[in-house]
Motif scaffolding. Structure first.
Motif, PDB file in Angstrom:
ATOM      1  N   GLN A 144       0.415  -1.244  -0.113  1.00 55.78           N
ATOM      2  CA  GLN A 144      -0.330  -0.478  -0.469  1.00 55.78           C
ATOM      3  C   GLN A 144       0.610   1.545  -0.104  1.00 55.78           C
ATOM      4  O   GLN A 144       2.109   1.329   0.953  1.00 55.78           O
ATOM      5  CB  GLN A 144      -1.163  -0.072   1.250  1.00 55.78           C
ATOM      6  CG  GLN A 144      -2.092  -1.445   1.407  1.00 55.78           C
ATOM      7  CD  GLN A 144      -3.136  -1.271   2.076  1.00 55.78           C
ATOM      8  OE1 GLN A 144      -3.053  -0.568   3.607  1.00 55.78           O
ATOM      9  NE2 GLN A 144      -3.530  -2.120   2.175  1.00 55.78           N
ATOM     10  N   VAL A 194       1.563   5.587  -1.093  1.00 55.00           N
ATOM     11  CA  VAL A 194       0.962   7.055  -1.794  1.00 55.00           C
ATOM     12  C   VAL A 194       2.722   7.945  -1.734  1.00 55.00           C
ATOM     13  O   VAL A 194       3.198   7.999  -1.091  1.00 55.00           O
ATOM     14  CB  VAL A 194      -0.185   7.691  -1.105  1.00 55.00           C
ATOM     15  CG1 VAL A 194       0.586   8.078   0.241  1.00 55.00           C
ATOM     16  CG2 VAL A 194      -0.503   8.803  -1.963  1.00 55.00           C
ATOM     17  N   ALA A 236       1.980  10.668  -6.783  1.00 57.41           N
ATOM     18  CA  ALA A 236       0.841  10.481  -6.485  1.00 57.41           C
ATOM     19  C   ALA A 236      -0.427  11.463  -6.472  1.00 57.41           C
ATOM     20  O   ALA A 236      -0.516  11.949  -7.210  1.00 57.41           O
ATOM     21  CB  ALA A 236       0.088   9.099  -6.017  1.00 57.41           C
ATOM     22  N   SER A 276      -8.657   6.751  -4.938  1.00 58.52           N
ATOM     23  CA  SER A 276      -8.228   5.655  -4.644  1.00 58.52           C
ATOM     24  C   SER A 276      -7.072   5.206  -5.755  1.00 58.52           C
ATOM     25  O   SER A 276      -6.276   3.948  -5.252  1.00 58.52           O
ATOM     26  CB  SER A 276      -8.744   4.177  -3.746  1.00 58.52           C
ATOM     27  OG  SER A 276     -10.085   5.063  -2.935  1.00 58.52           O
ATOM     28  N   GLN A 277      -7.833   5.694  -6.715  1.00 58.73           N
ATOM     29  CA  GLN A 277      -6.686   5.042  -8.124  1.00 58.73           C
ATOM     30  C   GLN A 277      -5.591   5.187  -8.440  1.00 58.73           C
ATOM     31  O   GLN A 277      -4.949   5.849  -8.512  1.00 58.73           O
ATOM     32  CB  GLN A 277      -7.734   6.215  -8.759  1.00 58.73           C
ATOM     33  CG  GLN A 277      -8.660   4.797  -9.619  1.00 58.73           C
ATOM     34  CD  GLN A 277      -9.847   5.416 -10.602  1.00 58.73           C
ATOM     35  OE1 GLN A 277      -9.177   5.680 -11.540  1.00 58.73           O
ATOM     36  NE2 GLN A 277     -11.054   5.525 -10.446  1.00 58.73           N
ATOM     37  N   TYR A 278      -5.061   6.694  -7.437  1.00 57.65           N
ATOM     38  CA  TYR A 278      -4.351   7.471  -7.349  1.00 57.65           C
ATOM     39  C   TYR A 278      -3.315   7.322  -5.953  1.00 57.65           C
ATOM     40  O   TYR A 278      -1.949   6.884  -5.491  1.00 57.65           O
ATOM     41  CB  TYR A 278      -4.537   8.710  -7.446  1.00 57.65           C
ATOM     42  CG  TYR A 278      -4.662   8.989  -8.372  1.00 57.65           C
ATOM     43  CD1 TYR A 278      -3.741   9.848  -9.529  1.00 57.65           C
ATOM     44  CD2 TYR A 278      -6.185   9.039  -9.284  1.00 57.65           C
ATOM     45  CE1 TYR A 278      -4.014  10.068 -10.643  1.00 57.65           C
ATOM     46  CE2 TYR A 278      -6.221   9.496 -10.669  1.00 57.65           C
ATOM     47  CZ  TYR A 278      -5.714  10.070 -11.729  1.00 57.65           C
ATOM     48  OH  TYR A 278      -5.785  10.321 -12.772  1.00 57.65           O
ATOM     49  N   ARG A 336      -2.677   4.753  -2.932  1.00 57.89           N
ATOM     50  CA  ARG A 336      -3.228   3.444  -3.373  1.00 57.89           C
ATOM     51  C   ARG A 336      -2.699   2.727  -1.881  1.00 57.89           C
ATOM     52  O   ARG A 336      -2.224   1.900  -1.457  1.00 57.89           O
ATOM     53  CB  ARG A 336      -2.543   2.591  -4.049  1.00 57.89           C
ATOM     54  CG  ARG A 336      -2.202   2.970  -5.241  1.00 57.89           C
ATOM     55  CD  ARG A 336      -3.425   2.894  -5.981  1.00 57.89           C
ATOM     56  NE  ARG A 336      -3.125   1.016  -6.634  1.00 57.89           N
ATOM     57  CZ  ARG A 336      -4.376   0.523  -6.147  1.00 57.89           C
ATOM     58  NH1 ARG A 336      -5.568   0.936  -6.993  1.00 57.89           N
ATOM     59  NH2 ARG A 336      -4.249  -0.959  -6.741  1.00 57.89           N
ATOM     60  N   ASP A 337      -3.752   3.504  -0.329  1.00 55.05           N
ATOM     61  CA  ASP A 337      -3.349   3.466   0.294  1.00 55.05           C
ATOM     62  C   ASP A 337      -4.886   3.604   0.906  1.00 55.05           C
ATOM     63  O   ASP A 337      -5.436   4.968   1.146  1.00 55.05           O
ATOM     64  CB  ASP A 337      -2.465   4.086   1.195  1.00 55.05           C
ATOM     65  CG  ASP A 337      -2.626   3.553   2.774  1.00 55.05           C
ATOM     66  OD1 ASP A 337      -3.601   3.889   3.390  1.00 55.05           O
ATOM     67  OD2 ASP A 337      -1.465   3.408   3.601  1.00 55.05           O
ATOM     68  N   ALA A 370      -6.841   7.166   2.147  1.00 52.12           N
ATOM     69  CA  ALA A 370      -7.928   7.657   0.984  1.00 52.12           C
ATOM     70  C   ALA A 370      -8.658   8.166   0.991  1.00 52.12           C
ATOM     71  O   ALA A 370      -9.907   9.063   0.899  1.00 52.12           O
ATOM     72  CB  ALA A 370      -7.977   6.537  -0.440  1.00 52.12           C
TER      73      ALA A 370
END
Lengths: 453, 224
Positions: free
Chosen positions: A226, A228, A232, A256-258, A260-261, A265
């Motif tokens: 996970q 970020v 991002a 959440s697409q950017y 990734r935690d 998010a």
């Protein structure tokens, strides 16, 4: 370890020193002593971004390559069989065509007229087994295959430490002893200052001011990695700004697409809601126009920070737009008759963020046939409005929150914005508030403490 | 510890003819036996050996001194509680670098082998073939006590090409004290300051930005 800003300064200094010449026009530090620079740090920190900024600021060429996108052949060239005569003994030998990377450098030299520049090789320690020896040769001898990097071009590379990238490998001591290694770490203060100048989405800036630890986070969990990264956040900002300009409210699924935690998010999404609420409660338009009615403040510390962020962001954007007008005015005044074609070709070169924005706006002005007189009027209006808005914002902060951390934070925030300072003039409100609130009678230590607020 | 003073009466008080002390901090009393100490003689610290980093504290009552008072001694710091103007009249010199701090706030790091008075120091250093440090030149320009116009021009010429790179370096190093000293030399033009402002903004150095803005604002007010 240093932050990305200090790393940028270090690299810029090194390049300036490498490219300095004696009276006869020779490089003072000979090629053999110009150690390549290697930036090592987590992904998404801005290592690549600072290189193009340095080249633009120094006005030199820039050729970036992500080496993991290359095969051995494209990096060092294709083998060619040649016949050689060694004193009557004729034999066949292997030579190589020029590396794609070196030929791209020559393209910049001859097509863009940049005899000096930066050759930036990204992900240098993540190459495949077949390319690894070529990379050692590059770092040790500044060449790809038999072809040398042209004189005047400084080799800078970047890579990720093994903890962030499974394919990363260590260099041996012999190689490390021939390069200048700069280890870079994440620094939220530095990123937030950059974010202000780069027009990053206000809600992201606000969230990361409150939760700076979430600027960069990479964690291996049972559900996978996970993460970020600053990259991002910046990419998310571009999308959010675009959605917001179209009146679309992007939800957590897009975030959440950017980011990734999932926890970060979701938390950021919640803060965006707060930020929207504060933006509505404290109408920035009426604050800036001086018509906001101030009631006794019961707003929380986070709310105050949100208001300060909103005002700083608004003034920064306003100054940025005004700078574009000034850029277009100056360009069309100094070079009347500039064409869209000329600007388009200039836009292809490596430029600072401000130059790029200014050129794009100039192109719009030419397309819309806006005369110079109108640009002069637009600039005059923008200057008057900006001075007025800045005064109203600071006076609002002084009245609503007193001359305390919030007001000082507003002025400190404003003087860390490139656009705001470069658009303001000595004798204007920003300079006056700087003297009044940051300099006069205050210890400079206070400002050091407030750096990054 | 040894501290023994030989004195003689002169006009206005006592002169310390000779002082034997091996203390690291030599404090000259302002009076001995109720009589003020007003002068330091030629043999003042002769053969008075002690550690190499000694500090000499001289009261403001001392208003005259032999120019040979410090011959053959090593003193790293002199703290004279009177004015620098009076200290300057002592016309001392030392064989080592020495910082002089006076009661009127004047501070200067004198260099080994040069006179500890102005304008002799400037004349000697500007005609020697030794490299002058930027710090020395900046200190002279910042506080130009008895600095002749001719010597000022020479210092300015020396510093002209060095100030902007030095200021840029100070910004990058977050060294606000040095940046302040450079600004105080008044060698930076408005264009130089604007260039430094941009560099400071790009490097995200808020306190340097604030300092440069304040200087530009003062320049602007001065013009108006």
């Amino acid at each position: 370890m240093m932050n990305i800003q200090d790393a940028k300064d270090q690299v810029k200094d090194a390049i300036e020193v490498y490219l300095s010449k004696d009276a006869a026009g020779n490089y003072i530090i000979p090629r053999s002593r110009q150690r390549p620079i290697m930036l090592l740090g987590p992904p998404g920190l801005g290592k690549t971004a600072i290189m193009s900024q340095i080249a633009a600021e120094l006005g030199i060429g820039y050729m970036p390559y992500t080496i993991t996108h290359h095969t051995r052949q494209s990096a060092i060239g294709l083998p060619m069989i040649e016949k050689v005569d060694y004193g009557g003994y004729e034999c066949t030998v292997t030579n190589y065509t020029m590396s794609e990377i070196i030929s791209a450098v020559y393209d910049v030299i001859y097509k863009q007229g940049k005899p000096e520049g930066i050759l930036f090789i990204d992900e240098i320690n993540c190459v495949s087994e077949t390319l690894a020896p070529a990379m050692l040769d590059l770092l040790q001898n500044k060449k790809f295959g038999p072809h040398l990097i042209p004189d005047g071009w400084v080799l800078v590379s970047a890579g990720n430490p093994q903890e962030y990238n499974d394919s990363a490998r260590d260099f041996d001591v012999a190689t490390l002893d021939r390069v200048r290694v700069i280890e870079v770490e994440s620094d939220s203060d530095v990123w937030l200052r950059y974010a202000m100048s780069a027009g990053i989405n206000d809600a992201i800036i606000y969230y990361l001011k409150v939760k700076p630890q979430n600027l960069l986070k990479i964690e291996r969990t049972v559900d996978g990695t996970q993460f970020v990264t600053p990259r991002a956040w910046e990419d998310l900002s571009v999308v959010l700004n675009e959605y917001e300009s179209k009146g679309i409210w992007a939800g957590v699924s897009l975030i959440s697409q950017y980011v990734r935690d999932p926890e970060i998010a979701a938390e950021f999404n919640k803060y965006r809601e707060f930020y929207r609420k504060y933006s509505e409660d404290y109408n920035s338009d009426s604050i800036l126009s001086g018509s906001f009615e101030i009631t006794p403040s019961t707003v929380s510390a986070e709310g105050r920070l949100a208001v300060i962020s909103i005002l700083t962001g608004r003034l920064n954007s306003e100054a940025g737009r005004a700078m574009d007008i000034r850029y277009a005015r100056d360009l069309l005044l100094n070079k009347p008759g500039t064409t869209q074609y000329e600007i388009r070709s200039k836009l292809k070169s490596n430029l600072t963020m401000e130059e790029r924005r200014g050129l794009q706006f100039t192109m719009e002005c030419i397309a819309e046939r806006i005369p110079l007189e109108t640009l002069n009027e637009m600039l005059k209006d923008a200057e008057e409005r900006f001075e007025d808005h800045l005064k109203n914002a600071v006076e609002f902060a002084k009245t609503a929150f007193g001359i305390g951390p919030e007001t000082i934070s507003l002025v400190t925030g404003l003087i860390s914005c490139y656009n705001v300072v470069m658009f303001s003039r000595p004798g204007g409100n920003l300079y006056r508030y700087n003297d009044e609130l940051l300099c006069a009678g205050r210890d400079r230590k206070l400002q050091s403490i407030l750096e990054g607020l | 510890m040894t501290f023994r003073a030989e004195t003689r009466m002169i006009d206005g008080g006592l002169e310390i003819v000779r002082l034997i002390s091996n203390e690291i901090k030599i404090v000259i009393p302002s009076q001995i036996g109720g009589v003020p100490v007003v002068s330091l003689g030629a043999m003042f610290l002769r053969d008075s050996h002690g550690p190499g980093n000694r500090t000499l504290i001289i009261p403001a009552t001392v208003t005259s001194a032999s120019d040979e008072a410090l011959v053959s001694t090593v003193i790293k710091t002199i703290n004279y509680l009177g004015s620098f103007e009076t200290f300057n009249s002592f016309k001392w010199s030392l064989g080592n670098d020495c910082q002089v701090i006076c009661g009127d706030g004047f501070i200067f790091n004198f260099l080994s082998g040069y006179s500890m008075c102005f304008p002799d120091f400037d004349n000697e250093i500007l005609t020697s073939h030794q490299r002058i440090s930027e710090a020395t030149v900046m200190a002279r320009l910042k506080d130009p006590f008895m600095l002749t116009e001719e010597n000022r021009e020479k210092y300015v010429h020396y510093m002209r090409s060095r100030t902007v790179p030095m200021a840029e370096h100070a910004i990058l190093e977050n060294d606000n004290a040095t940046l302040k000293s450079i600004i105080e030399t008044k060698l930076l033009s408005e264009d130089d300051l604007k260039e430094l402002l941009e560099s400071s903004l790009r490097s995200g150095r808020t306190s340097s930005t604030s300092m440069i803005m304040s200087t530009l604002n003062a320049m602007n007010s001065g013009r108006q």
